[in-house]
Design an enzyme around this catalytic site. Structure first.
Site, mmCIF file in Angstrom:
data_model
loop_
_atom_site.group_PDB
_atom_site.id
_atom_site.type_symbol
_atom_site.label_atom_id
_atom_site.label_comp_id
_atom_site.label_asym_id
_atom_site.label_seq_id
_atom_site.Cartn_x
_atom_site.Cartn_y
_atom_site.Cartn_z
ATOM 1 N N ASP A 313 3.797 -78.745 -10.743
ATOM 2 C CA ASP A 313 3.914 -77.734 -11.788
ATOM 3 C C ASP A 313 5.270 -77.070 -11.656
ATOM 4 O O ASP A 313 5.740 -76.833 -10.555
ATOM 5 C CB ASP A 313 2.812 -76.687 -11.606
ATOM 6 C CG ASP A 313 1.603 -77.022 -12.424
ATOM 7 O OD1 ASP A 313 1.786 -77.518 -13.545
ATOM 8 O OD2 ASP A 313 0.480 -76.799 -11.936
ATOM 9 N N ASP A 350 15.745 -50.192 -15.806
ATOM 10 C CA ASP A 350 14.799 -51.277 -16.150
ATOM 11 C C ASP A 350 14.211 -51.856 -14.865
ATOM 12 O O ASP A 350 14.922 -52.453 -14.069
ATOM 13 C CB ASP A 350 15.579 -52.343 -16.939
ATOM 14 C CG ASP A 350 14.673 -53.452 -17.429
ATOM 15 O OD1 ASP A 350 13.489 -53.466 -17.033
ATOM 16 O OD2 ASP A 350 15.158 -54.303 -18.191
ATOM 17 N N PHE A 381 11.699 -50.318 -23.051
ATOM 18 C CA PHE A 381 11.414 -51.440 -23.952
ATOM 19 C C PHE A 381 10.178 -51.131 -24.778
ATOM 20 O O PHE A 381 9.202 -50.591 -24.265
ATOM 21 C CB PHE A 381 11.186 -52.699 -23.108
ATOM 22 C CG PHE A 381 10.843 -53.902 -23.910
ATOM 23 C CD1 PHE A 381 11.859 -54.686 -24.467
ATOM 24 C CD2 PHE A 381 9.523 -54.273 -24.135
ATOM 25 C CE1 PHE A 381 11.551 -55.806 -25.210
ATOM 26 C CE2 PHE A 381 9.219 -55.386 -24.895
ATOM 27 C CZ PHE A 381 10.242 -56.154 -25.430
ATOM 28 N N ALA A 383 7.605 -52.889 -27.920
ATOM 29 C CA ALA A 383 7.307 -54.115 -28.650
ATOM 30 C C ALA A 383 7.828 -54.009 -30.084
ATOM 31 O O ALA A 383 8.109 -55.013 -30.719
ATOM 32 C CB ALA A 383 5.810 -54.388 -28.647
ATOM 33 N N THR A 385 10.733 -52.326 -31.217
ATOM 34 C CA THR A 385 12.177 -52.537 -31.334
ATOM 35 C C THR A 385 12.637 -53.785 -30.587
ATOM 36 O O THR A 385 13.661 -54.358 -30.910
ATOM 37 C CB THR A 385 12.932 -51.340 -30.735
ATOM 38 O OG1 THR A 385 12.544 -51.230 -29.351
ATOM 39 C CG2 THR A 385 12.577 -50.040 -31.445
ATOM 40 N N ARG A 386 11.892 -54.184 -29.562
ATOM 41 C CA ARG A 386 12.240 -55.269 -28.658
ATOM 42 C C ARG A 386 13.631 -55.053 -28.075
ATOM 43 O O ARG A 386 14.451 -55.955 -27.971
ATOM 44 C CB ARG A 386 12.145 -56.627 -29.381
ATOM 45 C CG ARG A 386 10.714 -56.908 -29.840
ATOM 46 C CD ARG A 386 10.625 -58.110 -30.711
ATOM 47 N NE ARG A 386 10.964 -59.325 -29.961
ATOM 48 C CZ ARG A 386 11.472 -60.399 -30.528
ATOM 49 N NH1 ARG A 386 11.711 -60.422 -31.809
ATOM 50 N NH2 ARG A 386 11.741 -61.466 -29.809
ATOM 51 N N LYS A 399 20.234 -53.519 -24.783
ATOM 52 C CA LYS A 399 20.133 -54.969 -24.601
ATOM 53 C C LYS A 399 18.793 -55.406 -25.146
ATOM 54 O O LYS A 399 17.832 -54.609 -25.170
ATOM 55 C CB LYS A 399 20.277 -55.356 -23.120
ATOM 56 C CG LYS A 399 19.159 -54.854 -22.202
ATOM 57 C CD LYS A 399 19.386 -55.347 -20.779
ATOM 58 C CE LYS A 399 18.520 -54.681 -19.724
ATOM 59 N NZ LYS A 399 17.104 -54.597 -19.929
ATOM 60 N N ASP A 528 -7.059 -77.919 -14.021
ATOM 61 C CA ASP A 528 -6.401 -78.950 -13.236
ATOM 62 C C ASP A 528 -7.411 -79.897 -12.596
ATOM 63 O O ASP A 528 -7.043 -80.972 -12.115
ATOM 64 C CB ASP A 528 -5.574 -78.332 -12.092
ATOM 65 C CG ASP A 528 -4.286 -77.722 -12.584
ATOM 66 O OD1 ASP A 528 -3.790 -78.199 -13.635
ATOM 67 O OD2 ASP A 528 -3.796 -76.780 -11.961
#
Lengths: 688, 567
Positions: A313, A350, A381, A383, A385-386, A399, A528
């Site tokens: 994986d 951040d 951050f 959701a 304006t992202r 950013k 799996d």
């Protein structure tokens, strides 16, 4: 990669540990029981011959004979040969037993809180853990030892699994999802869970582990069976070769005593490998356990040595699984330093892995450390304006996703903010499988940050090592083909399956197997399980679900997918050790013939003394020396049998040349020197 | 030793090596069922044969049915030949008026020709009628050789095929082997031999008057045609008792060279067929190289030992090497090379008396046979014998590189190892077992002409030659006794079929397996390392098995010779 360089968590017991050696000496006698020994044909034949010779000796002791002392010594050394073989096996088992005892202790006296009613979690009775049946529900609270293997059906708890994995950092176990499996013998540290027991008494993971390390469940692997056939065949050849000698002697007008014939026969049959064969097998399993891998069968370990293709994986195995910043590309007119400083300021608050990685990148590159300004107002951050960033001394540093930043820049009054260089950089990053993160200061576009899924530092070398072993690596990922191809080339895997579903994995395994390849894969999730079961070697992670753990034929207690490399090496080592010692054992016979044949016939064919190239002093000392060498070499090779012949990924031809030189040529030369030395000692001590 | 002799050996080897891929290509086409340049002539005959026999040539067989077909074919062959020899006095084409062959001798002879051994406890010209020679012995010469080729092809197909239930059709293989391979080459060989002065007639024996005026009967007959298949099919049963040393059976030095080439060419070419069929000619060359190494080692030792002679000879002033029992027209090199060729290839034709070789020189033929007739070997038998040793070698090599052993893509597992061991066991069992009995059983001991270790070597040689289906004799031993006839017959039977059945089982088991693609972890089987290892395994297994017997036979004799004692 050298196995010995890797960390080992299980304690390594030394060969001379009296705790193992002393019981092993006792065991060597216990194992004289023919019913035990019959499983090893060569040693069984040896024992039968030894018993018969002992009977003859007793007869000679009663009736009297000339060279009784010689005969006594031969018989004693024959018994030593059998005992040494048993001792080798006992030592190998003893190392496992020490671990098994430690495991047993964790379980002794565990009391389970079994629920009386399925719907009432408060009413329970205390029962001994051994009495739990599959399907019982038990409650485990902080401080309790989980009484058996099972699945969490309610609650979440942190569990210390050190008893089985050796890792003391607690892990989270919760109902539902891929982390619901718990193992008997582990301890709940906090909270409360309800566990549905899935194992029947005596067949739990811990039970299996104990039996495994004790070697009690050991069955002969296919390769071991084939090797045994070869050894039996050789033994039959030597039966014929020795049984016909009395008649040849009679033709020449001489006789040869039974004891001398027995001595020739015993030195010729492959006792060295016969004696060490089961020790090699047990030691192989033991090595796996030391690497914290439990194999459900020896067959799987052997198959591991034959693996052609390895499915891995991507996330967590090849890459770290987080996107990290790797470069900052400014737009024309902005210096890299300016863009980097802005990126640093925008990310200071951040706390995400991506944000941290930007800070790390900038500091590593420029070393600038701006003290956080008091007036800085972090923009988290969202959701909507992202975007994230900081408002600082009138600057609006942001950013975020490229489209969001462009929207932000336009909203700040700049409508032709997108230089072609910026667009090209963004496209380049996307094409390479990375994620572009745009950077703006108000209406001014500063540049773009390259975020990418970073390949772990040493995987490339490990894959190169695998390639040298002849193993193809295939990466499985849910990413789109572009991203997958980029990471595949960076990590140096040979092939990849992008946007893979569990069915894709299964299909890939089947198609490779249809072409005659052997496949290994590792996995942890319930989805799996089919692929794990289909693969020739399926390594389930200890942290995985019960379904995965049952589908695979090995469990990695460290949950480290790259562990497969060690598993493959151990498998190869197992076969190599067998092959090397078989070659050695057969090559030894050349010198033994030169010791015994002249001694045997010299009485009536004095010319044959020319074959006594070792210059052994008397016929009796020659024969005795050969027998002593034959017994001592078993003891001398026990460390090698337990440690295994070192595997080097240098290509099959080079490896064979090396091993042939050491064990083939060495096997021819060494006994000439050894027998000669023993002969000198035998004569110096006047043993004959 | 001289340069011309070495050049002769080199020239012979060069021609053989050059011929191998050419004949190999032809054989591959024949057994793949493709068209060859002989098809226009032979194909109609082949189709008629299948129609008469009721064989569906497209119907392939499982290894068990293939083996049963082969065994039934041999049972029929045994009965036919046995009756023919017993009843020859009543049958036509018997101008010399030969009587019926004795029962024990018939058993031995029938077994001998059935198993491609051609051990002869009789003198052809004084025992066999023309009919027995032509319809009995010569026919078996073809069929036993064709069977050998068929079995080796079944085994090669086992390696070459993947996930297949069948290994070919026995009836088709044996028909093609006879029709497309043995017969055309034999016609050419026979013509060549006639040109060199070999008789080919059905007329009666020739009466000649010698210079002294005495009457001499010169035995003749259909010699050239039988000699061609005797060599090409590695049968070795001579038309005359003196075999290839008889001037009418091997007239010139040129015919001698052609005979040696005929002995080895199919065996060598089959290694190339193996390479072609498994898709890599180098695999075939590797096997050929291993055979070549053993062959050359034998030639060098034997030629050296014979041209050196003995110290006893040298002290008598005879410096030309050991010419005892050799023909002047072949010389030492022609005789030593022939001895190695004929024993390497399980042929058994002899152009010199091996019994008269020096101890070491005579030990080489013995070792060649004891290794299992795999040094090029009998047609087919050499290849399948060698592949058994390859299986053992690969098993050891595979273990030593840490992988389940595989060869040309086939995993070698318990079943293959078991069958290979079973087949190899036949050599010590029959050779050492019968020798042990013969050297102490008084009626058998009475047959030994020479005392001491040389007499022992004679007995050892006899059972080695018969078990390995070689057929050459060490002479000095009176073989036509009930004991040697029966014991030898059993040794030949077991030596042949106890090898064939395990080889066929391996063919079946391999054919059913998947083919594993090679990786860098796979041990390469085309290089010098593999060749060296294979040679090493063969020598070690052979050496460990026969060292005691060789020690009390040729080795003690050689050591005694160095001390001046001759036997």
């Amino acid at each position: 990669m050298d196995v010995s360089k890797l960390r080992k968590r299980m304690p390594v017991t030394t060969l001379l540990d009296p705790l193992i050696v002393l019981p092993a000496i006792g065991q060597a006698f216990v194992k004289l029981n023919p019913r035990t020994l019959v499983k090893n044909p060569v040693m069984f034949v040896l024992e039968v011959v030894t018993v018969l010779t002992s009977v003859l000796l007793i007869r000679d002791l009663i009736t009297g004979r000339d060279d009784l002392w010689f005969e006594v010594q031969i018989v004693v050394w024959l018994w030593f040969t059998v005992l040494f073989a048993n001792f080798a096996e006992a030592i190998a088992e003893g190392r496992g037993k020490a671990q098994a005892d430690a495991l047993r202790q964790t379980r002794a006296g565990t009391v389970a809180k079994r629920l009386l009613m399925n719907d009432n979690q408060q009413l329970y009775e205390a029962v001994p853990a051994e009495q739990l049946q599959s399907g019982d529900l038990v409650v485990c609270e902080a401080g309790d030892v989980i009484p058996g293997d099972g699945e969490v059906i309610e609650g979440i708890a942190s569990v210390n699994e050190a008893a089985v994995t050796g890792e003391s950092a607690p892990v989270i176990r919760e109902s539902g999802g891929d982390r619901s499996a718990v193992t008997g013998g582990t301890t709940v540290i906090s909270d409360r869970i309800v566990v549905k027991i899935t194992s029947s008494p005596g067949s739990s993971f811990l039970d299996r582990m104990i039996r495994l390390v004790e070697g009690a469940e050991r069955q002969k692997t296919p390769n071991e069976i084939a090797l045994n056939i070869l050894l039996v065949g050789l033994s039959i050849i030597f039966v014929i070769a020795t049984a016909t000698i009395p008649s040849f002697a009679a033709y020449a007008g001489g006789t040869i005593s039974v004891i001398v014939l027995v001595a020739l026969f015993v030195t010729l049959i492959p006792t060295t490998i016969g004696a060490l064969l089961s020790a090699i097998g047990i030691a192989g399993m033991d090595r796996l356990v030391r690497f914290n891998v439990l194999s459900m069968s020896g067959r799987a370990v052997e198959a591991a040595g034959d693996i052609d293709t390895l499915l891995l994986d991507k996330t967590g195995t090849i890459t770290f699984g987080n996107r990290l910043a790797t470069e900052i590309i400014p737009v024309p007119g902005i210096t890299e330093f300016e863009a980097a400083t802005a990126a640093l300021l925008a990310s200071e608050a951040d706390e995400t892995a991506e944000g941290r990685s930007i800070v790390v990148l900038v500091k590593r590159k420029f070393g600038v450390i701006n003290p956080p300004s008091d007036q800085a107002r972090p923009i988290p951050f969202s959701a909507m304006t992202r975007l994230s960033g900081v408002d600082l001394e009138g600057r609006k540093l942001r950013k975020g996703a490229v489209e969001s930043i462009l929207k932000f820049v336009r909203s700040e009054g700049n409508n032709d903010a997108e230089p072609s260089a910026f667009r090209i950089a963004v496209e380049r990053i996307s094409r390479s499988g990375g994620t572009p993160l745009a950077l703006a200061d108000g209406g001014r576009l500063l540049g773009v940050i390259h975020l990418k899924d970073v390949v772990k530092p040493d995987v490339k070398e490990r894959f190169a090592a695998l390639r040298r072993m002849g193993i193809k690596t295939v990466m499985i990922t849910g990413d789109n083909p572009v991203t997958a191809a980029s990471i595949a080339s960076e990590a140096g895997v040979d092939d990849f399956i992008a946007q893979a579903t569990p069915e894709d994995k299964l299909r890939y395994i089947r198609s490779e197997q249809a072409q005659g390849r052997l496949i290994a894969m590792c996995g942890d999730g319930t989805n799996d399980a089919p692929a794990l079961a289909q693969a020739d070697v399926g390594v389930a992670m200890q942290t995985g679900t019960q379904a995965a753990r049952e589908a695979g034929n090995m469990v990695d207690l460290d949950s480290d997918p790259t562990k497969l490399i060690e598993v493959v090496e151990i498998g190869k080592q197992l076969l190599m050790t067998r092959g090397a010692l078989t070659t050695f054992s057969i090559a030894n016979d050349v010198a033994k013939y030169f010791a015994i044949i002249p001694a045997m016939f010299v009485a009536f064919y004095p010319q044959l003394d020319a074959l006594n190239i070792m210059g052994l002093q008397t016929p009796q000392s020659a024969i005795l020396s050969a027998i002593i060498f034959n017994a001592l070499i078993i003891i001398a090779l026990i460390p090698l049998a337990l440690k295994g012949v070192t595997y080097r990924p240098i290509g099959a031809a080079a490896l064979l040349r090396r091993n042939l030189l050491i064990y083939g040529l060495g096997g021819i030369v060494l006994p000439f020197a050894g027998i000669k030395l023993i002969d000198l000692a035998v004569n110096a001590l006047h043993l004959v | 030793m001289n340069l011309y002799d070495w050049l002769q050996i080199a020239a012979f080897c060069t021609v053989l090596v050059a011929l191998t891929p050419l004949l190999g290509a032809y054989l591959t086409r024949v057994f793949d069922g493709q068209r060859t340049w002989l098809s226009p002539v032979l194909r109609p005959i082949e189709i008629v044969l299948y129609r008469v026999a009721g064989v569906d040539q497209k119907q392939e067989q499982h290894w068990v049915s293939y083996t049963i077909a082969l065994l039934l074919f041999h049972v029929a062959g045994f009965l036919f030949l046995y009756l023919l020899l017993r009843l020859q006095a009543l049958l036509p084409l018997n101008p010399a008026g030969q009587g019926p062959v004795a029962a024990d001798l018939t058993f031995n002879t029938t077994m001998s020709f059935l198993t491609n051994t051609n051990w002869q406890n009789y003198g052809g010209e004084s025992t066999m009628s023309y009919l027995s020679q032509m319809l009995g012995l010569t026919v078996q010469n073809y069929l036993s050789a064709a069977s050998g080729i068929a079995i080796s092809l079944a085994l090669v197909r086992g390696f070459a095929r993947a996930s297949s239930h069948t290994v070919g059709n026995f009836w088709v293989d044996i028909t093609r082997a006879t029709l497309y391979v043995l017969m055309p080459i034999c016609v050419l060989l026979a013509l060549f031999f006639v040109w060199q002065g070999m008789p080919q007639t059905l007329g009666p024996y020739v009466e000649a008057t010698t210079l002294e005026g005495a009457k001499q009967t010169i035995a003749v007959g259909p010699v050239a045609s039988q000699i061609a298949i005797k060599l090409l099919g590695t049968n070795g049963g001579g038309f005359f008792n003196a075999n290839a040393s008889h001037p009418l059976e091997n007239p010139t030095a040129l015919s001698n060279n052609m005979q040696m080439l005929a002995i080895l060419m199919i065996g060598a070419a089959l290694t190339n067929v193996f390479g072609r069929m498994v898709g890599n000619q180098r695999q075939g060359y590797a096997i050929f190289a291993a055979m070549g190494v053993l062959f050359l080692a034998g030639v060098v030792v034997c030629y050296w030992a014979e041209s050196y002679g003995t110290q006893t000879l040298q002290s008598l002033g005879l410096s030309g090497g050991n010419m005892e029992g050799k023909e002047l027209r072949f010389g030492i090199v022609g005789s030593a090379l022939f001895a190695v060729v004929t024993t390497a290839a399980s042929c058994g034709a002899v152009n010199a008396m091996h019994d008269s070789f020096t101890a070491l020189g005579g030990m080489i033929p013995l070792i060649n046979m004891q290794l299992g007739e795999i040094v090029i070997g009998g047609v087919g038998a050499g290849l399948y014998g060698m592949l058994l040793f390859v299986i053992l070698t690969i098993f050891l090599a595979g273990l030593m590189v840490g992988r389940t052993p595989e060869y040309v893509g086939k995993k070698i597992e318990a079943r293959e190892v078991k069958m290979a061991m079973l087949a190899i066991l036949v050599l010590p069992l029959m050779i050492l077992g019968w020798t042990a009995i013969a050297v102490v059983y008084p009626p058998a001991v009475a047959s030994i002409a020479n005392p001491g270790p040389h007499g022992f070597s004679e007995v050892l040689y006899a059972f080695t030659s018969q078990t390995a289906n070689n057929g050459s004799a060490f002479a000095g031993l009176t073989g036509n006794t009930p004991f040697y006839n029966v014991a030898g017959g059993i040794a030949m039977f077991v030596g042949r079929f106890w090898m064939i059945v395990p080889a066929m089982a391996i063919a079946g088991s391999l054919a059913a397996k998947k083919s594993v693609p090679a990786s860098s972890g796979t041990f390469p089987t085309t290089g010098a390392l593999f060749v060296g290892l294979l040679v090493g395994v063969i020598l070690i297994v052979g050496g460990l098995t026969f060292f005691p017997a060789l020690a009390v036979g040729p080795i003690v004799e050689h050591l005694a010779m160095l001390a001046g004692d001759l036997f």
